[in-house]
Design a protein around this motif. Structure first.
Motif, short mmCIF file in Angstrom:
data_model
loop_
_atom_site.label_atom_id
_atom_site.label_comp_id
_atom_site.label_asym_id
_atom_site.label_seq_id
_atom_site.Cartn_x
_atom_site.Cartn_y
_atom_site.Cartn_z
N PRO A 20 0.79 -1.79 -0.14
CA PRO A 20 0.53 0.02 0.17
C PRO A 20 1.21 1.40 0.22
O PRO A 20 0.42 2.08 -0.87
CB PRO A 20 -0.49 -0.25 1.20
CG PRO A 20 -0.71 -1.55 1.59
CD PRO A 20 0.35 -2.06 1.24
N HIS A 21 2.07 1.24 0.50
CA HIS A 21 2.66 2.57 1.10
C HIS A 21 3.30 2.64 -0.63
O HIS A 21 4.51 3.84 -0.79
CB HIS A 21 3.54 2.38 1.69
CG HIS A 21 4.68 1.28 1.95
ND1 HIS A 21 4.21 0.14 2.41
CD2 HIS A 21 5.87 1.34 2.25
CE1 HIS A 21 5.40 -0.73 2.53
NE2 HIS A 21 6.32 0.18 2.45
N LEU A 22 3.92 1.65 -1.32
CA LEU A 22 3.95 2.12 -2.82
C LEU A 22 3.41 2.00 -3.56
O LEU A 22 3.96 1.78 -4.89
CB LEU A 22 5.65 0.98 -2.40
CG LEU A 22 6.54 0.86 -1.79
CD1 LEU A 22 7.81 -0.61 -1.73
CD2 LEU A 22 7.46 2.29 -1.26
N THR A 23 1.96 2.14 -3.60
CA THR A 23 0.93 2.66 -4.78
C THR A 23 0.03 3.43 -4.68
O THR A 23 0.20 4.56 -3.65
CB THR A 23 0.04 1.46 -4.67
OG1 THR A 23 1.03 -0.04 -4.49
CG2 THR A 23 -1.03 1.20 -5.84
N PRO A 24 -0.14 4.16 -5.88
CA PRO A 24 0.42 4.26 -7.03
C PRO A 24 1.97 4.54 -7.31
O PRO A 24 2.73 5.12 -6.24
CB PRO A 24 -0.23 5.26 -7.68
CG PRO A 24 -0.44 6.47 -7.14
CD PRO A 24 -0.65 5.47 -5.95
N ARG A 25 2.79 4.26 -7.77
CA ARG A 25 4.24 3.96 -8.19
C ARG A 25 5.08 5.62 -9.69
O ARG A 25 4.47 5.40 -10.89
CB ARG A 25 5.21 2.70 -8.72
CG ARG A 25 4.61 2.35 -7.78
CD ARG A 25 5.81 0.70 -8.22
NE ARG A 25 5.12 0.10 -9.02
CZ ARG A 25 3.93 -0.75 -8.95
NH1 ARG A 25 2.83 -0.77 -7.03
NH2 ARG A 25 3.94 -1.59 -9.94
N HIS A 26 4.99 6.56 -9.20
CA HIS A 26 5.31 7.86 -10.42
C HIS A 26 6.31 7.42 -10.70
O HIS A 26 7.15 8.19 -11.72
CB HIS A 26 4.70 9.31 -9.71
CG HIS A 26 2.71 8.92 -9.08
ND1 HIS A 26 2.29 8.89 -10.33
CD2 HIS A 26 1.87 9.42 -8.38
CE1 HIS A 26 1.01 8.83 -10.08
NE2 HIS A 26 1.13 9.07 -8.76
N ASP A 27 7.33 7.54 -9.42
CA ASP A 27 8.56 8.49 -9.19
C ASP A 27 9.75 7.38 -8.62
O ASP A 27 9.54 7.10 -7.38
CB ASP A 27 8.79 9.93 -9.20
CG ASP A 27 10.64 10.08 -9.29
OD1 ASP A 27 11.47 9.82 -8.97
OD2 ASP A 27 10.43 11.29 -9.12
N PRO A 28 10.27 6.85 -9.29
CA PRO A 28 11.46 5.18 -8.55
C PRO A 28 12.21 6.24 -7.64
O PRO A 28 12.13 5.68 -5.61
CB PRO A 28 11.81 4.39 -9.22
CG PRO A 28 11.63 5.66 -10.38
CD PRO A 28 10.53 5.91 -10.65
N TRP A 29 12.69 7.34 -7.52
CA TRP A 29 13.59 7.74 -6.45
C TRP A 29 13.29 8.84 -5.80
O TRP A 29 13.13 8.12 -4.43
CB TRP A 29 14.50 9.23 -7.94
CG TRP A 29 15.36 9.44 -9.02
CD1 TRP A 29 14.61 9.39 -9.90
CD2 TRP A 29 15.94 8.43 -8.72
NE1 TRP A 29 15.70 8.61 -10.62
CE2 TRP A 29 16.73 8.60 -10.29
CE3 TRP A 29 17.13 7.74 -7.75
CZ2 TRP A 29 17.64 7.73 -10.49
CZ3 TRP A 29 18.80 7.37 -8.44
CH2 TRP A 29 18.97 7.82 -9.75
N SER A 30 11.84 9.16 -5.67
CA SER A 30 11.08 9.31 -4.68
C SER A 30 10.39 8.50 -3.91
O SER A 30 10.65 8.25 -2.67
CB SER A 30 9.43 9.88 -5.18
OG SER A 30 8.88 11.05 -4.38
N MET A 31 10.00 7.13 -4.83
CA MET A 31 10.18 6.18 -3.72
C MET A 31 10.54 5.86 -2.89
O MET A 31 10.23 5.34 -1.35
CB MET A 31 8.92 4.67 -4.52
CG MET A 31 8.85 3.99 -4.34
SD MET A 31 8.23 2.56 -5.41
CE MET A 31 9.92 2.34 -5.68
N LEU A 32 11.84 5.77 -3.36
CA LEU A 32 12.95 4.98 -2.49
C LEU A 32 13.38 6.12 -1.21
O LEU A 32 13.39 5.65 -0.61
CB LEU A 32 14.22 4.77 -3.52
CG LEU A 32 14.57 3.98 -4.34
CD1 LEU A 32 14.91 3.98 -5.11
CD2 LEU A 32 13.74 2.30 -3.58
#
Length: 451
Positions: free
Chosen positions: A389-401
């Motif tokens: 849930p906390h990684l969805t949706p995924r717009h930007d991999p750098w931001s997500m990491l």
């Protein structure tokens, strides 16, 4: 090296491992993201990175990792830690750096031995592999035991002789015997692939100028990285100034200790002139934001260091000063803490991720081998489960990491092409046995709460 640059004999055919189906964040200079990508591995090195359908057609893999729904990225590189301090986690909380040292150093003298360090570092390796850390620079006593434990687990460790002139060193070897012992060790040991020799000089407050000069000369004689603590807080700076009449970085510069093969841990309390000195000499910095905050050391001037061209890697410090070896957590703190001055761009998400991967590799002098997923580099990679849930949706991999991911999201960890963790199961460590041994070794380290 691009896939098209590979020699013809290296393209296609049999390989050891194919990681395919996920999005591959290479962390190369261009920040390439290969959607539905793959990484082909042979002989511990990356053969090719590219679209999954093409690589699956081109290679026959002995082993595969299906990374659909995941993000594939380089393994994280921890540029400063004391791994076996897992033995003492929780005994020195809510104290200053000086209070921390006063509490920990006597306990180390009582507790540490090759056996307890082995137990401590195996626990640290398990924690690190679970968190996606594939390489660490470890300054600690009984480094031979640490090296053996890492080799047995298939994990990449940089370690070596440590110098600290204290009355009762845990290994019982006084400073006067250490130079000869260290020189013999460096001559007798060939570094493991993807590592290099390392010499550790604890600090300018536990070693005098003559000792620091001799240790630096030893490191250079053997082509070793020299790693030491410096300017961790204002108290340390004041102590060194009182002892030697100069601030730590000034002193190290005057002794000729700084340079491209020197890496300073922390470097929190720096002047503008000292930042310029680090840039001029090519000295790297291992930034440990969690430890710096927990010990009240302050916030390192990372934006200014980066602007000056200083290579800055990321570290966790030991599990006593930071209580965790979670380098993804350090990425998050590094991306946030420098915004406190009012500039949200001070250290951006991409920069923070690079600090834990390719910039950390460069800080160790291994940027040509580690830190990004490129053909010819060593096959250290991790797979993050994005179906959360906390990684969805995924717009930007750098931001997500940098702002959302955590150590528990790491599903698979690969070092030198060998799978150390698959589907969150450790394959080269007996985790229950590791934890039992760690608990047993730490029982004698129990201390009463401070009053």
């Amino acid at each position: 090296m691009h896939p098209t640059d590979l020699p013809a004999q290296d393209r296609g055919g049999s390989i050891d491992l194919l990681v395919h189906g996920g999005d591959v964040l290479t962390v190369d200079a261009a920040g390439t993201l290969v959607t539905d990508g793959a990484v082909a591995v042979r002989g511990g090195r990356i053969v090719e990175v590219g679209p999954a359908d093409r690589l699956r057609a081109a290679y026959e893999a002995a082993e595969e990792i299906d990374a659909r729904g995941c993000l594939v990225l380089p393994g994280l590189v921890n540029t400063h830690t004391h791994l076996a301090m897992t033995l003492l986690r929780g005994i020195a909380d809510d104290v200053t750096l000086q209070g921390f040292l006063a509490r920990v150093i006597p306990r180390e003298a009582e507790l540490l031995s090759p056996d307890t360090v082995t137990a401590g570092i195996r626990g640290a390796i398990a924690e690190s592999v679970r968190g996606g850390v594939t390489t660490a620079l470890d300054m600690y006593w009984f480094h031979e035991a640490a090296a053996d434990a890492a080799r047995d687990a298939g994990w990449r460790l940089l370690t070596g002789p440590t110098f600290m002139d204290v009355p009762e060193p845990p290994d019982g070897r006084p400073y006067g015997e250490r130079l000869g012992w260290a020189a013999a060790h460096l001559k007798a040991h060939t570094p493991a692939p993807g590592t290099r020799p390392v010499v550790f000089a604890h600090s300018a407050y536990t070693l005098n100028p003559e000792q620091l000069t001799a240790i630096a000369a030893l490191a250079r004689e053997h082509g070793a990285l020299l790693h030491l603590h410096a300017a961790e807080n204002a108290g340390e700076v004041a102590t060194v100034a009182e002892q030697h009449g100069m601030r730590p970085v000034e002193l190290l510069d005057s002794l000729g200790v700084l340079g491209p093969d020197t890496l300073l841990a922390h470097a929190v309390d720096l002047t503008d002139a000292e930042i310029a000195t680090l840039a001029r000499t090519g000295t790297g910095v291992a930034h440990c934001p969690v430890s710096n905050l927990k010990l009240g050391c302050g916030i390192a001037r990372v934006p200014e260091l980066l602007a000056a061209g200083v290579t800055v890697g990321l570290g966790t410090d030991g599990a006593v000063s930071s209580n965790t070896l979670d380098l993804l957590g350090a990425v998050n703190v590094a991306a946030l803490v420098h915004k406190a001055g009012g500039d949200p761009t001070a250290v951006g998400a991409e920069q923070a991720v690079r600090m834990a991967t390719v910039e950390s590799a460069r800080a160790l002098g291994l940027g040509d081998q580690l830190g990004s997923l490129e053909a010819g580099k060593r096959a250290d990679l991790i797979v993050l489960d994005l179906e959360r849930p906390h990684l969805t949706p995924r717009h930007d991999p750098w931001s997500m990491l940098a702002y959302a991911a955590s150590a528990s999201d790491v599903r698979d960890t690969v070092v030198e092409g060998r799978v150390l963790m698959r589907d969150r199961d450790l394959l080269t460590l007996d985790e229950p046995a590791v934890l039992r041994a760690l608990r047993d070794a730490a029982t004698t380290s129990e201390v009463a709460p401070s009053v």
